[in-house]
Design an enzyme around this catalytic site. Structure first.
Site, PDB file in Angstrom:
ATOM      1  N   SER A   2     -15.273  28.401 -28.050  1.00 22.78           N
ATOM      2  CA  SER A   2     -16.499  28.414 -27.261  1.00 22.78           C
ATOM      3  C   SER A   2     -17.278  29.675 -27.616  1.00 22.78           C
ATOM      4  O   SER A   2     -16.693  30.665 -28.075  1.00 22.78           O
ATOM      5  CB  SER A   2     -16.187  28.415 -25.761  1.00 22.78           C
ATOM      6  OG  SER A   2     -17.354  28.625 -24.995  1.00 22.78           O
ATOM      7  N   ALA A  20     -20.370  33.278 -23.248  1.00 25.12           N
ATOM      8  CA  ALA A  20     -19.907  34.610 -22.855  1.00 25.12           C
ATOM      9  C   ALA A  20     -19.349  34.627 -21.432  1.00 25.12           C
ATOM     10  O   ALA A  20     -18.365  35.322 -21.152  1.00 25.12           O
ATOM     11  CB  ALA A  20     -21.047  35.612 -22.984  1.00 25.12           C
ATOM     12  N   ASP A  39     -12.706  22.272 -21.954  1.00 28.86           N
ATOM     13  CA  ASP A  39     -13.786  21.305 -21.793  1.00 28.86           C
ATOM     14  C   ASP A  39     -13.881  21.031 -20.307  1.00 28.86           C
ATOM     15  O   ASP A  39     -12.889  20.636 -19.680  1.00 28.86           O
ATOM     16  CB  ASP A  39     -13.529  20.015 -22.581  1.00 28.86           C
ATOM     17  CG  ASP A  39     -14.829  19.246 -22.795  1.00 28.86           C
ATOM     18  OD1 ASP A  39     -15.780  19.845 -23.333  1.00 28.86           O
ATOM     19  OD2 ASP A  39     -14.907  18.071 -22.421  1.00 28.86           O
ATOM     20  N   PHE A  95     -22.723  29.968 -13.256  1.00 28.22           N
ATOM     21  CA  PHE A  95     -23.538  29.327 -14.282  1.00 28.22           C
ATOM     22  C   PHE A  95     -23.412  27.822 -14.127  1.00 28.22           C
ATOM     23  O   PHE A  95     -22.693  27.321 -13.258  1.00 28.22           O
ATOM     24  CB  PHE A  95     -23.110  29.780 -15.684  1.00 28.22           C
ATOM     25  CG  PHE A  95     -21.658  29.527 -16.016  1.00 28.22           C
ATOM     26  CD1 PHE A  95     -21.271  28.380 -16.685  1.00 28.22           C
ATOM     27  CD2 PHE A  95     -20.672  30.455 -15.660  1.00 28.22           C
ATOM     28  CE1 PHE A  95     -19.938  28.147 -16.999  1.00 28.22           C
ATOM     29  CE2 PHE A  95     -19.342  30.232 -15.973  1.00 28.22           C
ATOM     30  CZ  PHE A  95     -18.968  29.078 -16.642  1.00 28.22           C
ATOM     31  N   TYR A 137     -23.732  24.232 -12.955  1.00 27.00           N
ATOM     32  CA  TYR A 137     -24.106  23.570 -11.704  1.00 27.00           C
ATOM     33  C   TYR A 137     -23.655  24.346 -10.471  1.00 27.00           C
ATOM     34  O   TYR A 137     -23.739  23.826  -9.351  1.00 27.00           O
ATOM     35  CB  TYR A 137     -23.505  22.155 -11.673  1.00 27.00           C
ATOM     36  CG  TYR A 137     -23.997  21.265 -12.791  1.00 27.00           C
ATOM     37  CD1 TYR A 137     -25.179  20.532 -12.666  1.00 27.00           C
ATOM     38  CD2 TYR A 137     -23.279  21.169 -13.984  1.00 27.00           C
ATOM     39  CE1 TYR A 137     -25.623  19.716 -13.693  1.00 27.00           C
ATOM     40  CE2 TYR A 137     -23.721  20.354 -15.025  1.00 27.00           C
ATOM     41  CZ  TYR A 137     -24.896  19.640 -14.872  1.00 27.00           C
ATOM     42  OH  TYR A 137     -25.348  18.836 -15.893  1.00 27.00           O
ATOM     43  N   HIS A 184     -11.740  25.267 -10.540  1.00 33.37           N
ATOM     44  CA  HIS A 184     -11.088  24.297 -11.416  1.00 33.37           C
ATOM     45  C   HIS A 184     -10.484  24.980 -12.635  1.00 33.37           C
ATOM     46  O   HIS A 184      -9.401  24.634 -13.080  1.00 33.37           O
ATOM     47  CB  HIS A 184     -12.091  23.222 -11.845  1.00 33.37           C
ATOM     48  CG  HIS A 184     -13.350  23.747 -12.457  1.00 33.37           C
ATOM     49  ND1 HIS A 184     -14.122  24.734 -11.872  1.00 33.37           N
ATOM     50  CD2 HIS A 184     -13.982  23.438 -13.625  1.00 33.37           C
ATOM     51  CE1 HIS A 184     -15.162  24.987 -12.639  1.00 33.37           C
ATOM     52  NE2 HIS A 184     -15.105  24.227 -13.709  1.00 33.37           N
ATOM     53  N   ARG A 185     -11.204  25.982 -13.162  1.00 40.51           N
ATOM     54  CA  ARG A 185     -10.697  26.719 -14.330  1.00 40.51           C
ATOM     55  C   ARG A 185      -9.496  27.578 -13.943  1.00 40.51           C
ATOM     56  O   ARG A 185      -8.555  27.736 -14.718  1.00 40.51           O
ATOM     57  CB  ARG A 185     -11.823  27.561 -14.919  1.00 40.51           C
ATOM     58  CG  ARG A 185     -11.552  28.041 -16.338  1.00 40.51           C
ATOM     59  CD  ARG A 185     -12.819  28.526 -17.027  1.00 40.51           C
ATOM     60  NE  ARG A 185     -13.679  27.403 -17.383  1.00 40.51           N
ATOM     61  CZ  ARG A 185     -14.871  27.181 -16.865  1.00 40.51           C
ATOM     62  NH1 ARG A 185     -15.370  27.992 -15.953  1.00 40.51           N
ATOM     63  NH2 ARG A 185     -15.582  26.140 -17.252  1.00 40.51           N
TER      64      ARG A 185
END
Length: 204
Positions: free
Chosen positions: A7, A10, A68, A157, A159, A185-186
């Site tokens: 990715s 940043a 993703d 960042f 949504y 979620h991450r």
């Protein structure tokens, strides 16, 4: 241990560096190594993350980590889904966070559904030791919330300004970084991947 992050975002790099700090992993973006972005032709987060990880590993000769992620809105049948980052372009609009958010609200309004709209952030994390790794590490995380018609907050960042977390009484963009890194979620996917790094790759 150095990993290539598939990715060039940043903000995503900063989040993942914080989340994987317990193992002392050093992440370098593929852009820093001159590696172009991979194609993302698949219909699932896992397949796209795996494709990106293999691409970065093949180009760098290093282990690679790919994320993703995106937004799934029930009223839109799971859209924007894997197209979250470029959702606005599907409707002839520029690719930007602001345009994605505006188009999302427009599509919800066209559907005639009543707000708030149940939704979730989804994250797939994939790590490979090499491009042909037959045992990739795969982790999923989901963060439930609802889309409100009015954006709130200046942080985060994507949504984040539209995604409201009822249990916290705030949008994701209103949360401080520590709270987001603990609940997102991450963060959920990273916790699962951390365990796999320790158990499968035997990192400590």
């Amino acid at each position: 241990m150095k990993l290539v992050l598939a990715s060039n975002n940043a903000k995503k790099l900063k989040e993942l560096q914080t989340l994987f700090q317990p193992l002392g992993l050093a992440l370098v973006t593929q852009g820093e190594l001159g590696i172009p972005e991979a194609e993302e032709p698949h219909h699932t987060f896992v397949e796209n993350a795996l494709a990106k990880a293999r691409h970065a590993a093949a180009a760098s000769g290093l282990p690679a980590l790919a994320d993703d992620s995106g937004l799934s809105v029930d009223a839109l049948g799971g859209a924007p889904g894997v197209l979250s980052a470029r959702y606005a372009t599907l409707f002839g609009q520029p690719k930007s966070d602001a345009d994605n958010n505006r188009v999302l609200l427009e599509q919800l309004a066209l559907g005639g559904h009543a707000a708030p709209f149940s939704a979730r952030f989804v994250c797939a994390l994939v790590a490979v030791r090499s491009a042909d790794d037959s045992e990739p590490l795969i982790a999923m995380g989901r963060w439930n919330g609802e889309i409100r018609r009015e954006a709130a907050g200046e942080g985060g960042f994507g949504y984040d300004p539209l995604m409201f977390i009822p249990a916290l009484g705030q949008s994701v963009a209103q949360l401080d970084a520590d709270t987001k890194n603990r609940l997102s979620h991450r963060a959920l996917a990273s916790a699962s991947l951390l365990q796999q790094f320790r158990e499968v790759w035997q990192l400590s």
